[in-house]
Design a protein around this motif. Structure first.
Motif, PDB file in Angstrom:
ATOM      1  N   SER A 155      36.674  44.292  32.558  1.00 15.08           N
ATOM      2  CA  SER A 155      37.766  43.470  32.485  1.00 15.08           C
ATOM      3  C   SER A 155      38.011  43.234  34.061  1.00 15.08           C
ATOM      4  O   SER A 155      38.437  42.082  34.420  1.00 15.08           O
ATOM      5  CB  SER A 155      38.944  43.956  31.848  1.00 15.08           C
ATOM      6  N   ARG A 156      37.799  44.151  34.824  1.00 18.73           N
ATOM      7  CA  ARG A 156      38.090  43.887  36.395  1.00 18.73           C
ATOM      8  C   ARG A 156      37.269  42.645  36.789  1.00 18.73           C
ATOM      9  O   ARG A 156      37.386  41.804  37.586  1.00 18.73           O
ATOM     10  CB  ARG A 156      37.637  45.352  37.278  1.00 18.73           C
ATOM     11  N   LEU A 157      35.735  42.646  36.389  1.00 19.93           N
ATOM     12  CA  LEU A 157      34.864  41.841  37.096  1.00 19.93           C
ATOM     13  C   LEU A 157      35.258  40.435  36.631  1.00 19.93           C
ATOM     14  O   LEU A 157      35.460  39.487  37.136  1.00 19.93           O
ATOM     15  CB  LEU A 157      33.677  41.904  36.275  1.00 19.93           C
ATOM     16  N   SER A 158      35.901  40.376  35.115  1.00 23.44           N
ATOM     17  CA  SER A 158      36.176  39.173  34.669  1.00 23.44           C
ATOM     18  C   SER A 158      37.463  38.470  35.309  1.00 23.44           C
ATOM     19  O   SER A 158      37.649  37.412  35.700  1.00 23.44           O
ATOM     20  CB  SER A 158      36.496  39.193  33.049  1.00 23.44           C
ATOM     21  N   ARG A 159      38.565  39.551  35.627  1.00 21.26           N
ATOM     22  CA  ARG A 159      39.424  39.149  36.321  1.00 21.26           C
ATOM     23  C   ARG A 159      39.254  38.535  37.721  1.00 21.26           C
ATOM     24  O   ARG A 159      39.814  37.526  38.493  1.00 21.26           O
ATOM     25  CB  ARG A 159      40.774  40.047  36.050  1.00 21.26           C
ATOM     26  N   ALA A 160      38.436  39.360  38.377  1.00 22.02           N
ATOM     27  CA  ALA A 160      38.007  38.923  39.972  1.00 22.02           C
ATOM     28  C   ALA A 160      37.240  37.578  39.907  1.00 22.02           C
ATOM     29  O   ALA A 160      37.473  36.759  40.763  1.00 22.02           O
ATOM     30  CB  ALA A 160      36.797  40.123  40.150  1.00 22.02           C
ATOM     31  N   ARG A 161      36.464  37.281  38.972  1.00 24.52           N
ATOM     32  CA  ARG A 161      35.868  35.898  38.969  1.00 24.52           C
ATOM     33  C   ARG A 161      36.683  34.811  38.598  1.00 24.52           C
ATOM     34  O   ARG A 161      36.560  33.871  39.121  1.00 24.52           O
ATOM     35  CB  ARG A 161      34.692  36.112  37.837  1.00 24.52           C
ATOM     36  N   LYS A 162      37.648  35.062  37.666  1.00 20.61           N
ATOM     37  CA  LYS A 162      38.587  34.085  37.454  1.00 20.61           C
ATOM     38  C   LYS A 162      39.289  33.972  38.703  1.00 20.61           C
ATOM     39  O   LYS A 162      39.697  32.431  39.065  1.00 20.61           O
ATOM     40  CB  LYS A 162      39.319  34.469  36.511  1.00 20.61           C
ATOM     41  N   SER A 163      39.987  34.959  39.371  1.00 20.23           N
ATOM     42  CA  SER A 163      40.590  34.646  40.586  1.00 20.23           C
ATOM     43  C   SER A 163      39.752  33.906  41.498  1.00 20.23           C
ATOM     44  O   SER A 163      40.341  33.056  42.246  1.00 20.23           O
ATOM     45  CB  SER A 163      40.953  35.917  41.230  1.00 20.23           C
ATOM     46  N   ILE A 164      38.440  34.179  41.839  1.00 13.65           N
ATOM     47  CA  ILE A 164      37.660  33.389  42.780  1.00 13.65           C
ATOM     48  C   ILE A 164      37.850  31.940  42.301  1.00 13.65           C
ATOM     49  O   ILE A 164      37.856  31.202  43.374  1.00 13.65           O
ATOM     50  CB  ILE A 164      36.238  33.945  42.773  1.00 13.65           C
ATOM     51  N   ARG A 165      37.564  31.674  41.008  1.00 11.23           N
ATOM     52  CA  ARG A 165      37.531  30.281  40.603  1.00 11.23           C
ATOM     53  C   ARG A 165      38.736  29.525  40.918  1.00 11.23           C
ATOM     54  O   ARG A 165      38.628  28.646  41.399  1.00 11.23           O
ATOM     55  CB  ARG A 165      37.278  30.145  39.048  1.00 11.23           C
ATOM     56  N   GLU A 166      39.749  30.349  40.597  1.00 15.08           N
ATOM     57  CA  GLU A 166      41.240  29.594  40.806  1.00 15.08           C
ATOM     58  C   GLU A 166      41.453  29.161  42.563  1.00 15.08           C
ATOM     59  O   GLU A 166      41.640  28.386  42.808  1.00 15.08           O
ATOM     60  CB  GLU A 166      42.113  30.537  40.213  1.00 15.08           C
ATOM     61  N   LEU A 167      40.942  30.632  43.269  1.00 17.88           N
ATOM     62  CA  LEU A 167      41.173  30.064  44.604  1.00 17.88           C
ATOM     63  C   LEU A 167      40.429  28.970  45.327  1.00 17.88           C
ATOM     64  O   LEU A 167      40.676  28.356  46.151  1.00 17.88           O
ATOM     65  CB  LEU A 167      40.660  31.598  45.473  1.00 17.88           C
TER      66      LEU A 167
END
Lengths: 177, 250
Positions: A155-167
């Motif tokens: 779940s942390r990986l998924s959220r981290a990747r989502k944040s990077i995409r958004e940024l």
């Protein structure tokens, strides 16, 4: 005496090849060259001391990273991180599907933008991304190092990747405006 | 629009699926454009993160400091035997030859033998190169973002050499490029690393040539350290080295 020398020799043989990677990881955690050097130095000294208790045949790399991470968490900048442990919701492991425009925008992001995005991630997300994508560790290894269940790693990986995409999307849009 | 398979995509690209699941996902990807696009975009992000994440390198001084703090004082075993033999034969000689020269030479031989090992294991590999192309304009850019430096490759059209491709390599904990060339039936490895004091001290010792029947050339240029190694003739190795030395950015 001979045993001790053999120990030190094999420690050196095992530990020095990962020196550059450990430094890179330490720098990403601390944001600072001097602190990263202190952190790496302390890690090597602790590991050398504790090498007697290290069980041959177990994962040496994960062991070194765990020492580095624990050392970081007890350092000055690490202590502030400890206060902000994220609330992990394990059910959210899918990550949001990206809409096409964002995927297209990704193509226009450059290395500097990705580095900035990584810098801006909270450290608990940054560390799992670094261990997974840069160090190419398995979820199990990451779980062992960070001391969290595999579900939480996911779940942390998924959220981290989502944040990077958004940024990144935000950055690319900002640039093209 | 989303697909039930999306949650599997991270596991897929992180190599966390079992063989059975992997086949299932790959079959699904061929039939679902949504997931295929999603997988591609995620993989792209993973590659970008990978490249961006290799960012900070320790200074050589710091590396030395740590290496010293974990190094036991030792001498290679053969050195003891040599020392004993030499002492018995002619203690005077031992006094005249500074120990540092011997140690330096052994270190240099060890390092060069390591590069020879890299060359041999590359040739033995089923996939010797990561980027397979005879076009220098394909091979050189492939290294961009993977190495903290860039280098020039020569125009080979009028020469007997052919570029096979390149791969990322590590030597003494530093990343570098290994380029594979061909001349006749012989393969030639060209190693390129950022120059450090330890590297420029390595001279392509004739002892290595004698022991392993390799011909080598080494030089430094523009802050980079080059090392060419092959079982091709010394003349060919030198000719390729000259071409590399004269390569410009065109």
């Amino acid at each position: 005496m001979t045993d001790r020398r053999t120990d030190a020799e094999s420690f050196e043989t095992l530990a020095m090849p990962m020196f550059a990677s450990l430094f890179n990881f330490a720098h990403w955690l601390t944001h600072n060259r001097e602190e990263a050097e202190d952190l790496v130095q302390e890690t090597y000294l602790k590991a050398l001391k504790g090498f007697v208790s290290f069980q041959q045949g177990t994962n040496f790399r994960a062991w070194m990273y765990r020492i580095l991470r624990n050392t970081f968490l007890t350092s000055r900048s690490g202590l502030s991180v400890k206060m902000t442990v994220p609330l992990d919701r394990e059910e959210n492991v899918t990550g949001l599907p990206t809409d096409t425009p964002e995927a297209v925008l990704l193509v226009r992001a450059d290395q500097q933008m990705v580095q900035d995005a990584l810098e801006r991630l909270p450290v608990h997300f940054r560390e799992v991304i670094l261990l997974c994508d840069i160090e190419e560790m398995s979820y199990q290894e990451i779980a062992d190092i960070v001391g969290i269940p595999i579900g939480t790693v996911m779940s942390r990986l998924s959220r981290a990747r989502k944040s990077i995409r958004e940024l990144l999307a935000e950055k690319v849009r900002g640039v093209s405006k | 629009m989303t697909c039930d398979w999306v949650p599997k995509l991270d596991l897929y690209m992180d190599g966390e699926l079992s063989a059975g699941e992997l086949t299932e996902v790959e079959t699904h990807l061929r039939s679902c454009p949504t997931c295929a696009a999603e997988a591609l975009s995620r993989l792209q992000l993973k590659r970008m993160t990978q490249a961006a994440g290799h960012r900070f390198s320790p200074s050589p001084e710091f590396r030395q400091k740590i290496a010293q703090s974990v190094t036991v004082v030792r001498r290679p075993r053969w050195a003891w035997r040599w020392a004993a033999a030499l002492a018995a034969a002619a203690a005077v000689v031992l006094m005249l030859v500074p120990a540092s020269v011997w140690l330096q030479r052994s270190r240099s031989e060890q390092a060069l033998a390591e590069l020879a090992d890299l060359h041999v294991s590359t040739l033995a590999s089923a996939n010797p190169v990561d980027v397979l192309s005879s076009d220098r304009h394909t091979v050189k850019p492939w290294f961009q973002g993977k190495l903290p430096f860039t280098f020039n490759l020569p125009e080979l059209q009028t020469s007997p050499f052919r570029l096979i491709g390149g791969r990322l390599t590590y030597f003494q904990q530093s990343p570098g490029a290994q380029l594979l060339f061909e001349v006749g039936k012989h393969q030639i490895s060209v190693f390129i690393f950022q120059n450090r004091a330890e590297l420029s001290r390595l001279n392509s010792g004739s002892s290595l040539n004698r022991q392993l029947a390799f011909n080598t050339e080494t030089w430094t240029k523009g802050g980079l350290w080059y090392f060419v190694l092959s079982d091709a003739s010394a003349l060919d190795v030198r000719a390729l080295s000259e071409l590399l030395k004269s390569a410009d950015g065109s």
